[in-house]
Scaffold this active site. Sequence first.
Site, PDB file in Angstrom:
ATOM      1  NE  ARG A 174      -1.628  -2.359   2.859  1.00 45.34           N
ATOM      2  CZ  ARG A 174      -1.572  -3.636   2.470  1.00 45.34           C
ATOM      3  NH1 ARG A 174      -2.459  -4.111   1.642  1.00 45.34           N
ATOM      4  NH2 ARG A 174      -0.623  -4.430   2.936  1.00 45.34           N
ATOM      5  CB  THR A 175       3.545   2.531   2.211  1.00 45.37           C
ATOM      6  OG1 THR A 175       2.784   2.263   3.390  1.00 45.37           O
ATOM      7  CG2 THR A 175       4.273   3.842   2.395  1.00 45.37           C
ATOM      8  CE  LYS A 221      26.702  -4.374  -6.010  1.00 41.16           C
ATOM      9  NZ  LYS A 221      27.038  -3.561  -7.193  1.00 41.16           N
ATOM     10  NE  ARG A 246       7.323   0.906   5.124  1.00 40.52           N
ATOM     11  CZ  ARG A 246       6.076   0.466   4.944  1.00 40.52           C
ATOM     12  NH1 ARG A 246       5.865  -0.751   4.498  1.00 40.52           N
ATOM     13  NH2 ARG A 246       5.056   1.246   5.212  1.00 40.52           N
ATOM     14  CG  HIS A 295       4.100   4.164   8.853  1.00 43.44           C
ATOM     15  ND1 HIS A 295       4.120   5.139   7.881  1.00 43.44           N
ATOM     16  CD2 HIS A 295       3.770   3.003   8.213  1.00 43.44           C
ATOM     17  CE1 HIS A 295       3.818   4.587   6.714  1.00 43.44           C
ATOM     18  NE2 HIS A 295       3.611   3.296   6.891  1.00 43.44           N
TER      19      HIS A 295
END
Length: 281
Positions: A27-28, A57, A78, A106
């Site tokens: 969703r985000t 890496k 995120r 959030h």
Amino acid sequence: MASDKLFYHYNVIDFETSTLFYEPSTRTRLSFESARKRLGGEVLTTENAREFSSAAKGETLEDSIRTVEGYSDIIVMRHFESGAARRAAMTANIPVIHTGDGPGQHPSQALLDVYTIEREIGKLDGIKVALIRDHANGRTVHSLAYLLAKYNDVKIYFVSPEVVKMKEDIKVYLTLKGVEWEESADLKEVTSKCDVVYQTRIQKEHFGERSDLYEEARGKYIIDRDVLGVMQKHAIVMHPLPRLDEITVDVDGDPRAAYFRQAKNGLYIKMALLKLLLVGW
């Protein structure tokens, strides 16, 4: 869609947006990318950047941010570590939108949550909100509790298994802000009083090898038809999604089930955020 046509005429087409997602998201990430395309312009995206970017890496977050800002005008990020969004914002010379950092916060979800509450209930002052289940790891309830503290005469109920209770710092913050809060183990009693029932999943990824504690917590405080039966007619059930089994599917058809409307509202909030940060209101 009448709601989003208001945004189309703004000239933001020349701006590039990068989405850096170090954790899985449906969703985000998609709502931000959809919001950007509806405003005009393009998106540079990394899905699961933890494995499919130079982070695999060993590149530091700071170096990744310095690189990506050279290609973009705004970063939507995120990350799996608490505090990562702050580190990114301190490094970048362009805006960084915080869309979740591990078990931390959030804030973009909290914005769409309060928008949903206002649209569904018609007010934000004087409401009673039940936050259900994973309070220790659930970043959405952390940010929502902080944001609700900005409104008047709000009462928050915390209903959760013992192993995932709300953190003390948030309870202290609410007390300092004069927000009344209460912890309870009685789901039906609490939901019968509340305007908003905000359910969350128990987050297995934060339990490590303690699968016994996860299974113990997972089976508690389920929203089903019996819980709906004690809720007020105007009340709503919300959930940041994804859902596992904490809301039974037979709840979906009830008009008080607001979680898919809530997810859709995220599009409009993200259009507004991007427009505000790129060209101002």
